[in-house]
Design an enzyme around this catalytic site. Structure first.
Site, PDB file in Angstrom:
ATOM      1  N   GLU A  84      44.680  51.661  48.752  1.00  0.00           N
ATOM      2  CA  GLU A  84      44.074  51.938  48.048  1.00  0.00           C
ATOM      3  C   GLU A  84      44.889  51.496  46.906  1.00  0.00           C
ATOM      4  OE1 GLU A  84      40.538  52.516  46.274  1.00  0.00           O
ATOM      5  OE2 GLU A  84      40.334  52.076  48.534  1.00  0.00           O
ATOM      6  N   GLU A  93      44.189  51.487  38.921  1.00  0.00           N
ATOM      7  CA  GLU A  93      43.434  50.216  38.657  1.00  0.00           C
ATOM      8  C   GLU A  93      43.923  48.483  37.992  1.00  0.00           C
ATOM      9  OE1 GLU A  93      38.714  48.688  38.693  1.00  0.00           O
ATOM     10  OE2 GLU A  93      39.469  50.553  38.322  1.00  0.00           O
ATOM     11  N   ASN A 131      32.592  61.785  38.613  1.00  0.00           N
ATOM     12  CA  ASN A 131      33.450  62.311  39.674  1.00  0.00           C
ATOM     13  C   ASN A 131      35.133  62.239  39.211  1.00  0.00           C
ATOM     14  OD1 ASN A 131      32.339  60.848  42.267  1.00  0.00           O
ATOM     15  ND2 ASN A 131      33.215  59.120  41.879  1.00  0.00           N
TER      16      ASN A 131
END
Length: 231
Positions: A84, A93, A131
């Protein structure tokens, strides 16, 4: 028998019985040396102390099943984390074009930090306002209002990853934690994290990368990776 001799005998027997009892199951924690070996180029943000501090808040993580299962779970978690984040290099990201896409306005609490505030951050790249809300509620932090805590506080960042691992099915049918504890295989952890995109032939190179890292990390912990590695 004198009272003193009787007391001494009881103490001795209790000592034998205590010694004979199996030790309480202990969470398996990797060493600093193992952590450095696994992530030689990591960003200094991702500290070893941050990880071990976060693990202490998730008592079931790497702490259920046999010693082999405990080590397999920790290896599986770290392998997915490696994938990730590019080896714990990236904190956020990298595809900024995705940033505006993670706000679900159908949620009653909306996106108080802004439309583009809920992009991926941390070891499992936590994303979406719902989330951040759920993870924050679980760990006792206002991540919905202050999502950048996941990119600025190492312990909080690791906690969000462990929250997802231990409590969320994601696109799968079980948590990644349960997949490892119930010996469903590493492939099920991939499905729980990014299965909608990667599994069933969606992104075979990504799956292969995760599997290779898991096999490598299982070797660091001295255990077999088990079966059902792919999804």
């Amino acid at each position: 028998m004198s009272r003193n001799r009787f007391v001494a005998l009881v103490v001795a027997l209790l000592g034998v019985l205590t010694f004979a009892q199996p030790a309480a199951a202990a969470q398996y924690v990797l060493t600093q040396a193992q952590f450095n070996q696994m992530f030689p180029s990591r960003n200094s943000f991702y500290t070893y102390s941050g990880l071990t501090s976060a693990m202490s808040s998730f008592g079931s993580f790497a702490n259920q099943g046999s010693e082999t299962v405990k080590r397999q779970e920790l290896a599986a978690f770290l392998a997915n984390v490696h994938h990730e984040t590019g080896g714990l290099v990236h904190i956020v990201e990298q595809n900024t074009a995705n940033y505006p896409h993670y706000c679900d306005w159908s949620q009653s609490y909306g996106c108080p930090a802004g439309q583009s505030a809920y992009y991926g951050r941390g070891p499992i790249q936590l994303s979406w306002n719902f989330n951040y809300k759920a993870a924050g509620d679980y760990i006792g932090q206002n991540l919905l209002g202050s999502p950048n805590l996941v990119a600025t506080n190492a312990t909080i960042s690791w906690k969000t990853a462990l929250w997802y691992w231990n409590t969320q099915n994601g696109p799968g049918t079980m948590t990644a934690h349960n997949a490892m504890v119930n010996q469903r295989g590493f492939g099920e952890t991939i499905r729980s994290i990014n299965g909608a995109i990667e599994c069933n032939g969606g992104a075979p190179a990504a799956v292969a990368n995760r599997v290779a890292k898991y096999q490598q990390f299982a070797g660091v912990f001295g255990v077999s990776p088990g079966g059902n590695l792919s999804c």
